[in-house]
Design a protein around this motif. Structure first.
Motif, PDB file in Angstrom:
ATOM      1  N   UNK A  11       0.830  -1.202   0.000  1.00 30.10           N
ATOM      2  CA  UNK A  11       0.000   0.000   0.000  1.00 30.10           C
ATOM      3  C   UNK A  11       0.871   1.261   0.000  1.00 30.10           C
ATOM      4  N   UNK A  12       1.970   1.221   0.755  1.00 28.10           N
ATOM      5  CA  UNK A  12       2.885   2.363   0.805  1.00 28.10           C
ATOM      6  C   UNK A  12       3.495   2.627  -0.570  1.00 28.10           C
ATOM      7  N   UNK A  13       3.958   1.559  -1.231  1.00 27.71           N
ATOM      8  CA  UNK A  13       4.553   1.713  -2.563  1.00 27.71           C
ATOM      9  C   UNK A  13       3.513   2.219  -3.557  1.00 27.71           C
ATOM     10  N   UNK A  14       2.301   1.697  -3.471  1.00 32.92           N
ATOM     11  CA  UNK A  14       1.229   2.130  -4.377  1.00 32.92           C
ATOM     12  C   UNK A  14       0.933   3.610  -4.198  1.00 32.92           C
ATOM     13  N   UNK A  15       0.966   4.084  -2.955  1.00 35.77           N
ATOM     14  CA  UNK A  15       0.727   5.508  -2.695  1.00 35.77           C
ATOM     15  C   UNK A  15       1.825   6.360  -3.333  1.00 35.77           C
ATOM     16  N   UNK A  16       3.084   5.909  -3.209  1.00 33.40           N
ATOM     17  CA  UNK A  16       4.187   6.671  -3.791  1.00 33.40           C
ATOM     18  C   UNK A  16       4.093   6.728  -5.321  1.00 33.40           C
ATOM     19  N   UNK A  17       3.697   5.600  -5.934  1.00 37.04           N
ATOM     20  CA  UNK A  17       3.531   5.576  -7.393  1.00 37.04           C
ATOM     21  C   UNK A  17       2.407   6.516  -7.812  1.00 37.04           C
ATOM     22  N   UNK A  18       1.285   6.487  -7.066  1.00 40.84           N
ATOM     23  CA  UNK A  18       0.166   7.353  -7.416  1.00 40.84           C
ATOM     24  C   UNK A  18       0.525   8.821  -7.224  1.00 40.84           C
ATOM     25  N   UNK A  19       1.282   9.145  -6.190  1.00 39.73           N
ATOM     26  CA  UNK A  19       1.704  10.530  -5.980  1.00 39.73           C
ATOM     27  C   UNK A  19       2.521  11.032  -7.167  1.00 39.73           C
ATOM     28  N   UNK A  20       3.407  10.178  -7.681  1.00 42.69           N
ATOM     29  CA  UNK A  20       4.223  10.560  -8.838  1.00 42.69           C
ATOM     30  C   UNK A  20       3.329  10.817 -10.054  1.00 42.69           C
ATOM     31  N   UNK A  21       2.288  10.002 -10.226  1.00 42.14           N
ATOM     32  CA  UNK A  21       1.366  10.205 -11.342  1.00 42.14           C
ATOM     33  C   UNK A  21       0.559  11.483 -11.168  1.00 42.14           C
ATOM     34  N   UNK A  22       0.134  11.753  -9.946  1.00 41.72           N
ATOM     35  CA  UNK A  22      -0.651  12.960  -9.683  1.00 41.72           C
ATOM     36  C   UNK A  22       0.158  14.227  -9.935  1.00 41.72           C
ATOM     37  N   UNK A  23       1.457  14.180  -9.665  1.00 41.60           N
ATOM     38  CA  UNK A  23       2.306  15.346  -9.897  1.00 41.60           C
ATOM     39  C   UNK A  23       2.366  15.709 -11.369  1.00 41.60           C
ATOM     40  N   UNK A  24       2.204  14.708 -12.242  1.00 42.19           N
ATOM     41  CA  UNK A  24       2.240  14.945 -13.683  1.00 42.19           C
ATOM     42  C   UNK A  24       0.856  15.189 -14.276  1.00 42.19           C
ATOM     43  N   UNK A  75      -1.596  19.531 -10.513  1.00 44.09           N
ATOM     44  CA  UNK A  75      -0.334  20.257 -10.422  1.00 44.09           C
ATOM     45  C   UNK A  75      -0.513  21.490  -9.535  1.00 44.09           C
ATOM     46  N   UNK A  76       0.482  21.727  -8.709  1.00 46.36           N
ATOM     47  CA  UNK A  76       0.413  22.865  -7.795  1.00 46.36           C
ATOM     48  C   UNK A  76      -0.061  22.494  -6.415  1.00 46.36           C
ATOM     49  N   UNK A  77      -0.580  21.261  -6.257  1.00 42.53           N
ATOM     50  CA  UNK A  77      -1.004  20.824  -4.939  1.00 42.53           C
ATOM     51  C   UNK A  77       0.202  20.536  -4.053  1.00 42.53           C
ATOM     52  N   UNK A  78       0.019  20.655  -2.762  1.00 43.69           N
ATOM     53  CA  UNK A  78       1.104  20.388  -1.817  1.00 43.69           C
ATOM     54  C   UNK A  78       1.315  18.883  -1.673  1.00 43.69           C
ATOM     55  N   UNK A  79       2.454  18.507  -1.075  1.00 43.88           N
ATOM     56  CA  UNK A  79       2.739  17.097  -0.839  1.00 43.88           C
ATOM     57  C   UNK A  79       1.665  16.476   0.044  1.00 43.88           C
ATOM     58  N   UNK A  80       1.205  17.225   1.039  1.00 48.87           N
ATOM     59  CA  UNK A  80       0.182  16.703   1.949  1.00 48.87           C
ATOM     60  C   UNK A  80      -1.126  16.419   1.213  1.00 48.87           C
ATOM     61  N   UNK A  81      -1.503  17.319   0.292  1.00 50.94           N
ATOM     62  CA  UNK A  81      -2.732  17.112  -0.470  1.00 50.94           C
ATOM     63  C   UNK A  81      -2.618  15.902  -1.397  1.00 50.94           C
ATOM     64  N   UNK A  82      -1.471  15.774  -2.061  1.00 47.52           N
ATOM     65  CA  UNK A  82      -1.259  14.626  -2.951  1.00 47.52           C
ATOM     66  C   UNK A  82      -1.257  13.326  -2.155  1.00 47.52           C
ATOM     67  N   UNK A  83      -0.633  13.353  -0.981  1.00 49.19           N
ATOM     68  CA  UNK A  83      -0.596  12.161  -0.123  1.00 49.19           C
ATOM     69  C   UNK A  83      -2.016  11.752   0.278  1.00 49.19           C
ATOM     70  N   UNK A  84      -2.846  12.741   0.602  1.00 45.38           N
ATOM     71  CA  UNK A  84      -4.207  12.451   1.037  1.00 45.38           C
ATOM     72  C   UNK A  84      -5.035  11.849  -0.097  1.00 45.38           C
ATOM     73  N   UNK A  85      -4.916  12.421  -1.290  1.00 43.90           N
ATOM     74  CA  UNK A  85      -5.661  11.907  -2.449  1.00 43.90           C
ATOM     75  C   UNK A  85      -5.225  10.480  -2.763  1.00 43.90           C
ATOM     76  N   UNK A  86      -3.916  10.242  -2.797  1.00 43.10           N
ATOM     77  CA  UNK A  86      -3.397   8.907  -3.111  1.00 43.10           C
ATOM     78  C   UNK A  86      -3.840   7.889  -2.063  1.00 43.10           C
ATOM     79  N   UNK A  87      -3.745   8.261  -0.783  1.00 44.85           N
ATOM     80  CA  UNK A  87      -4.127   7.344   0.294  1.00 44.85           C
ATOM     81  C   UNK A  87      -5.599   6.971   0.211  1.00 44.85           C
TER      82      UNK A  87
END
Length: 469
Positions: A394-407, A412-424
């Motif tokens: 689940x942790x790895x999946x969240x990191x992969x999704x965060x990378x996709x969300x950044x692109x 784009x422009x969201x903070x790390x915390x917001x991206x983490x929340x969406x991915x989780x």
């Protein structure tokens, strides 16, 4: 006894007088062979500027020139002037050696690179060469040598960063048809106003249980090499970020089967521990294996690659396609394999491990259309597995999704915390969907997935999957 001495003493004197000249002649011949072999690579050239060979010693100066632009495939890149350096070589011929290399043995020698042109940017001890090697061939034919790079620092006017290198020391030997080498450096440090980078305890260990003839004549031979960095540290004071890596290593080994002339190669990249900001990982490793490599193909490609260096890109591409059509069968007929024997890691959330084995089998002739995917799939075998604790998957999946969300333009422009929340929020739904499709199997404490390909049939967890043909 007197008769024995009467015979041995003149023989010893004759050996001491005649042998040095024979050694000198053999040394000159070896130098010619080395220069000829080096000049077969058009990226650099070796020229004998001067040679003075007497009965008991040889002094030679080489000019080694390297065309740096030859190593770049980038079109339109700026032209870089060729780099040249003088290399001074001196040797004493045995068996009774005098002068600089005094001792008993067939050859004592030294090689030095003064490196004066580097003093424009680097500072090291005056009168000391930048690089030097000292060697000895004893009376039994064994070679021993040690080399070193001088400790240095940068000396650039108005420099914004300072580089400091502790120096490098190595030693090696060739005996009983085995070459061994060990080298080490204490540290390499780069410091600036905002960032620091440091590598500590660099070590290198290499063993080649092969004859020198095999090393020069074969494209593949037995070898084991390990490069280790005891610690790698990076400190970014501007971003308040730190990276600490412990026991970073690269391991490589090769072996040749003399019966079928097929070679195997294993390469491993890994680290004992990594800390990057809040990320912590242990025993991170990627281990690769390539087996059944045709030495016939490798030797043909080495000769072919030399001819490509002087060709324009379009012509080189056409020549490469022609070469592959003529030589590819010798490569695939040996049923080569490309395997990921282990891709693993341990995190606070848990650990994971995976492997993937691929091979080409049963090919005795190439298809009329070399790029026919149906042909290659019918001769391809795949077998792989991914397994890991639920929390770490689940942790790895969240990191992969965060990378996709950044692109993603919408996020784009969201903070790390917001991206983490969406991915989780989305990852549990995605993993559940993969389970329903049979692509992921849930166990008591983790997830597992198996993939296989045989007879052009792809299966994931024993469930047939369509191929994009």
């Amino acid at each position: 006894m007197k008769k024995v001495l009467t015979v041995l003493l003149p023989a010893a004197v004759l050996t001491g007088v005649v042998a040095p000249k024979i050694v000198g002649i053999q040394l000159e011949s070896s130098i010619d062979e080395i220069v000829t072999a080096a000049n077969e690579n058009s990226a650099y050239t070796v020229e004998v500027k001067s040679m003075d060979s007497s009965w008991f010693s040889t002094q030679t100066t080489f000019l080694v020139s390297m065309d740096v632009s030859a190593f770049s495939d980038v079109s339109g890149a700026p032209e870089i002037d060729p780099f040249s350096v003088e290399v001074d070589f001196s040797a004493s011929h045995g068996p009774f050696r005098f002068g600089e290399h005094a001792g008993f043995g067939w050859l004592g020698w030294s090689l030095e690179v003064a490196g004066d042109q580097l003093r424009e940017h680097l500072v090291w001890a005056e009168e000391a060469p930048f690089y030097q090697v000292h060697g000895n061939m004893n009376a039994l034919g064994g070679y021993y040598y040690n080399d070193s790079i001088a400790p240095f620092t940068t000396d650039v006017e108005n420099q914004k960063a300072q580089l400091t290198f502790s120096g490098f020391q190595g030693k090696g030997q060739y005996q009983d048809e085995q070459l061994a080498y060990q080298g080490s450096a204490d540290s390499l440090t780069v410091t600036s106003e905002l960032r620091d980078f440091k590598v500590e305890r660099l070590t290198m260990d290499m063993t080649m249980p092969s004859s020198l003839e095999a090393m020069f004549e074969s494209a593949f031979y037995d070898s084991d090499t390990t490069i280790n960095f005891g610690a790698v540290k990076f400190n970014d004071r501007e971003q308040n970020e730190n990276i600490d890596i412990a026991d970073l290593y690269i391991k490589a080994s090769t072996e040749l089967n003399p019966e079928n002339q097929l070679g195997n190669m294993q390469v491993a990249y890994g680290t004992k521990k990594v800390d990057i900001a809040e990320f912590h990982g242990e025993d991170l490793a990627l281990e690769l294996e390539v087996t059944n490599i045709s030495q016939e193909f490798l030797k043909s490609y080495q000769d072919f690659a030399v001819s490509l260096n002087k060709l324009p890109t379009e012509e080189a591409t056409a020549k490469t396609m022609e070469f592959m059509s003529e030589n590819l069968l010798s490569l695939v007929a040996g049923e080569p394999q490309l395997n990921i024997t282990s891709l693993r890691g341990t995190f606070p959330q848990g650990s994971f491990n995976s492997n993937l084995h691929t091979s080409l089998v049963g090919i005795s002739a190439l298809p009329e259309q070399p790029l026919d995917p149906a042909f290659w799939l019918s001769h391809t075998l795949v077998d792989g597995e991914l397994s890991g604790d639920k929390a770490v998957i689940e942790f790895i999946a969240v990191q992969v999704m965060k990378a996709q969300l950044k692109n993603n333009p919408q996020t784009q422009g969201m903070s790390e915390e917001q991206l983490e929340q969406i991915a989780a929020q989305q990852v549990p739904t995605i993993l559940a969907s993969l389970e329903q499709q049979g692509l992921l199997v849930s166990t008591n404490d983790g997830y597992i997935s198996n993939v296989s390909l045989k007879d052009s049939e792809l299966k994931v967890n024993e469930k047939p999957m369509p191929l994009p043909l």
